[in-house]
Design a protein around this motif. Structure first.
Motif, PDB file in Angstrom:
ATOM      1  N   LEU A   1     -60.489  -3.251   1.593  1.00 11.60           N
ATOM      2  CA  LEU A   1     -59.116  -3.415   1.111  1.00 11.60           C
ATOM      3  C   LEU A   1     -58.494  -4.562   1.346  1.00 11.60           C
ATOM      4  N   ASN A   2     -57.062  -4.716   0.784  1.00  9.46           N
ATOM      5  CA  ASN A   2     -56.550  -6.121   0.952  1.00  9.46           C
ATOM      6  C   ASN A   2     -54.845  -5.644   0.714  1.00  9.46           C
ATOM      7  N   VAL A   3     -54.332  -5.543   1.645  1.00  9.14           N
ATOM      8  CA  VAL A   3     -52.781  -4.709   1.630  1.00  9.14           C
ATOM      9  C   VAL A   3     -51.828  -5.564   2.222  1.00  9.14           C
ATOM     10  N   ASP A   4     -50.486  -5.607   1.959  1.00  8.09           N
ATOM     11  CA  ASP A   4     -49.504  -6.196   2.411  1.00  8.09           C
ATOM     12  C   ASP A   4     -48.578  -5.018   2.953  1.00  8.09           C
ATOM     13  N   LEU A   5     -48.367  -5.153   4.152  1.00  7.45           N
ATOM     14  CA  LEU A   5     -47.445  -4.146   4.740  1.00  7.45           C
ATOM     15  C   LEU A   5     -46.253  -4.713   5.031  1.00  7.45           C
ATOM     16  N   ALA A   6     -45.206  -3.864   4.507  1.00  3.75           N
ATOM     17  CA  ALA A   6     -43.819  -4.370   4.935  1.00  3.75           C
ATOM     18  C   ALA A   6     -42.917  -3.570   5.409  1.00  3.75           C
ATOM     19  N   PRO A   7     -42.175  -3.854   6.280  1.00  5.40           N
ATOM     20  CA  PRO A   7     -40.964  -2.993   6.867  1.00  5.40           C
ATOM     21  C   PRO A   7     -40.221  -2.126   5.643  1.00  5.40           C
ATOM     22  N   VAL A   8     -40.094  -0.872   5.866  1.00  3.58           N
ATOM     23  CA  VAL A   8     -39.344  -0.295   4.930  1.00  3.58           C
ATOM     24  C   VAL A   8     -38.097  -0.928   4.877  1.00  3.58           C
ATOM     25  N   GLY A   9     -37.381  -1.062   3.840  1.00  5.40           N
ATOM     26  CA  GLY A   9     -35.986  -1.573   3.275  1.00  5.40           C
ATOM     27  C   GLY A   9     -36.124  -3.004   3.542  1.00  5.40           C
ATOM     28  N   SER A  10     -37.203  -3.822   3.778  1.00  2.00           N
ATOM     29  CA  SER A  10     -37.167  -5.305   3.903  1.00  2.00           C
ATOM     30  C   SER A  10     -37.228  -6.135   2.572  1.00  2.00           C
ATOM     31  N   LEU A  11     -37.596  -5.307   1.562  1.00  2.00           N
ATOM     32  CA  LEU A  11     -37.666  -6.104   0.085  1.00  2.00           C
ATOM     33  C   LEU A  11     -36.545  -5.215  -0.490  1.00  2.00           C
ATOM     34  N   GLY A  12     -35.978  -6.153  -1.530  1.00  2.00           N
ATOM     35  CA  GLY A  12     -34.886  -5.514  -2.262  1.00  2.00           C
ATOM     36  C   GLY A  12     -35.597  -4.469  -3.313  1.00  2.00           C
TER      37      GLY A  12
ATOM     38  N   ASN B   1     -44.663  -6.403  17.410  1.00  2.00           N
ATOM     39  CA  ASN B   1     -44.376  -7.740  18.064  1.00  2.00           C
ATOM     40  C   ASN B   1     -45.604  -8.129  18.985  1.00  2.00           C
ATOM     41  N   ASP B   2     -46.535  -7.141  19.283  1.00  2.00           N
ATOM     42  CA  ASP B   2     -47.534  -7.639  20.079  1.00  2.00           C
ATOM     43  C   ASP B   2     -48.780  -8.495  19.276  1.00  2.00           C
ATOM     44  N   ILE B   3     -48.571  -8.222  17.973  1.00  2.00           N
ATOM     45  CA  ILE B   3     -49.607  -8.735  17.153  1.00  2.00           C
ATOM     46  C   ILE B   3     -49.541 -10.556  17.220  1.00  2.00           C
TER      47      ILE B   3
ATOM     48  N   GLN C   1     -42.780   2.141   8.867  1.00  2.00           N
ATOM     49  CA  GLN C   1     -41.587   2.489   9.495  1.00  2.00           C
ATOM     50  C   GLN C   1     -41.384   2.045  10.962  1.00  2.00           C
ATOM     51  N   GLY C   2     -40.256   1.551  11.423  1.00  2.00           N
ATOM     52  CA  GLY C   2     -40.042   1.203  12.791  1.00  2.00           C
ATOM     53  C   GLY C   2     -40.979  -0.140  13.110  1.00  2.00           C
ATOM     54  N   ASP C   3     -41.227  -0.031  14.285  1.00  2.00           N
ATOM     55  CA  ASP C   3     -41.557  -1.337  15.018  1.00  2.00           C
ATOM     56  C   ASP C   3     -43.331  -1.399  15.430  1.00  2.00           C
ATOM     57  N   GLU C   4     -43.890  -0.259  14.683  1.00  2.00           N
ATOM     58  CA  GLU C   4     -45.276   0.094  15.084  1.00  2.00           C
ATOM     59  C   GLU C   4     -46.165   0.152  13.916  1.00  2.00           C
TER      60      GLU C   4
ATOM     61  N   GLY D   1     -44.788 -13.201   8.827  1.00  2.00           N
ATOM     62  CA  GLY D   1     -43.456 -13.676   8.999  1.00  2.00           C
ATOM     63  C   GLY D   1     -42.356 -12.625   8.297  1.00  2.00           C
ATOM     64  N   GLY D   2     -41.247 -12.155   8.979  1.00  2.00           N
ATOM     65  CA  GLY D   2     -40.491 -11.436   8.359  1.00  2.00           C
ATOM     66  C   GLY D   2     -40.956  -9.875   8.244  1.00  2.00           C
ATOM     67  N   GLY D   3     -41.495  -9.681   9.294  1.00  2.00           N
ATOM     68  CA  GLY D   3     -42.358  -8.421   9.640  1.00  2.00           C
ATOM     69  C   GLY D   3     -43.405  -7.981   8.769  1.00  2.00           C
ATOM     70  N   ILE D   4     -43.541  -8.869   7.734  1.00  2.00           N
ATOM     71  CA  ILE D   4     -44.987  -8.636   6.758  1.00  2.00           C
ATOM     72  C   ILE D   4     -46.159  -8.757   7.417  1.00  2.00           C
ATOM     73  N   LEU D   5     -46.973  -7.896   7.552  1.00  2.00           N
ATOM     74  CA  LEU D   5     -48.385  -7.979   7.676  1.00  2.00           C
ATOM     75  C   LEU D   5     -49.331  -7.986   6.813  1.00  2.00           C
ATOM     76  N   HIS D   6     -50.393  -8.772   6.775  1.00  2.00           N
ATOM     77  CA  HIS D   6     -51.500  -8.721   5.832  1.00  2.00           C
ATOM     78  C   HIS D   6     -52.739  -8.001   6.388  1.00  2.00           C
ATOM     79  N   VAL D   7     -53.152  -6.864   5.849  1.00  2.00           N
ATOM     80  CA  VAL D   7     -54.353  -6.493   6.382  1.00  2.00           C
ATOM     81  C   VAL D   7     -55.403  -6.382   5.430  1.00  2.00           C
ATOM     82  N   ALA D   8     -56.735  -6.971   5.860  1.00  2.00           N
ATOM     83  CA  ALA D   8     -57.788  -7.021   4.740  1.00  2.00           C
ATOM     84  C   ALA D   8     -58.788  -6.390   5.972  1.00  2.00           C
ATOM     85  N   GLY D   9     -59.793  -5.615   5.227  1.00  2.00           N
ATOM     86  CA  GLY D   9     -60.931  -4.897   6.015  1.00  2.00           C
ATOM     87  C   GLY D   9     -61.627  -4.333   5.051  1.00  2.00           C
TER      88      GLY D   9
END
Ligand SMILES: [Zn+2]
Ligand SMILES: [Zn+2]
Length: 171
Positions: free
Chosen positions: A76-87, A6-8, A105-108, A43-51
Motif C-alpha cells: 500500500l501507498n496511501v496519503d492520509l489527510a485530515p478531514v476538511g484539509s483539502l478543498g 503530533n507524536d510522529i 478525523q481528529g488528531d489520532e 506537513g499540514g497534517g498529511i501523512l504518507h503511509v507505505a507498507g
C-alpha cells in the motif's frame, strides 16, 4: 492503539503489527494479519503511509455460501489527510496512477483500523471459493458442487438472487 499525529517524528515512524481483527464486523477477531507500515509526515497534517499487509481471512463464497480461506498480500501507498484539509475540488484533481488519498478525523491515527480498510479493499467484491463454483440450486438450495438435484433451473450461471432480479426487471 491509536497514534497521536503530533507524536510522529519528522523522519517518520515504522510500525510492525501482528494481530487479529474483526474484518467483517462479525463480533470475532477472526482475521489474522501482519503489517509493516512506514508513516511519514508531509506537513499540514498529511501523512504518507507505505507498507505491506499480509493476512489470512475467511470469506463466504457468493454462489454456494461455503466458507473458504483467502490470503491477502497487498502493498500500500496511501496519503492520509485530515478531514476538511483539502478543498472540495481536490479529489477531482486526482488522476489515475496518483496516490490514493484517505482521510482521518481528529488528531489520532488508528493503525489497525487503517489496516482493516486496506484488507477490505483487497478482498474480492464477489468472492468465489473456486472459479468453477456451480452455486446453489435456485429451486431447492442444493449445493450443486456436491450433487445434482435434477431441478429445472434458469440458464447456466444464473442463480438465486441474480435470477430473481432478472425476473423483476422483466416486469
Ligand atoms: Zn462456491
Ligand atoms: Zn434443486
Amino acid at each position: 492503539m491509536a497514534i497521536k499525529i503530533n507524536d510522529i517524528p519528522p523522519e517518520g515512524l515504522t510500525l510492525e503489527l501482528a494481530q487479529k481483527l474483526d474484518l467483517f464486523d462479525k463480533g470475532t477477531d477472526s482475521a489474522e494479519f501482519t503489517a509493516v507500515l512506514r508513516i511519514k509526515p508531509h506537513g499540514g497534517g498529511i501523512l504518507h503511509v507505505a507498507g505491506h499487509v499480509q493476512a489470512a481471512t475467511t470469506l463466504e463464497c457468493s454462489r454456494c455460501l461455503t466458507n473458504f480461506s483467502h490470503k491477502i498480500d497487498t502493498e500500500l501507498n496511501v496519503d492520509l489527510a485530515p478531514v476538511g484539509s483539502l478543498g472540495a475540488g481536490a479529489e477531482h484533481e486526482l488522476v489515475p496512477g496518483e496516490l490514493d488519498i484517505e482521510f482521518y478525523q481528529g488528531d489520532e491515527f488508528e493503525p489497525v483500523e487503517f489496516v482493516r480498510e486496506q484488507m477490505l479493499i483487497a478482498v474480492p467484491m464477489v468472492p468465489l471459493h473456486s472459479p468453477e463454483c456451480k452455486g446453489l440450486c435456485s429451486v431447492c438450495g442444493q449445493d450443486l458442487n456436491k450433487a445434482e438435484c435434477g431441478h429445472q433451473r434458469n440458464g447456466p450461471g444464473e442463480f438465486g438472487a441474480f435470477a430473481a432480479l432478472k425476473d423483476l426487471l422483466k416486469k
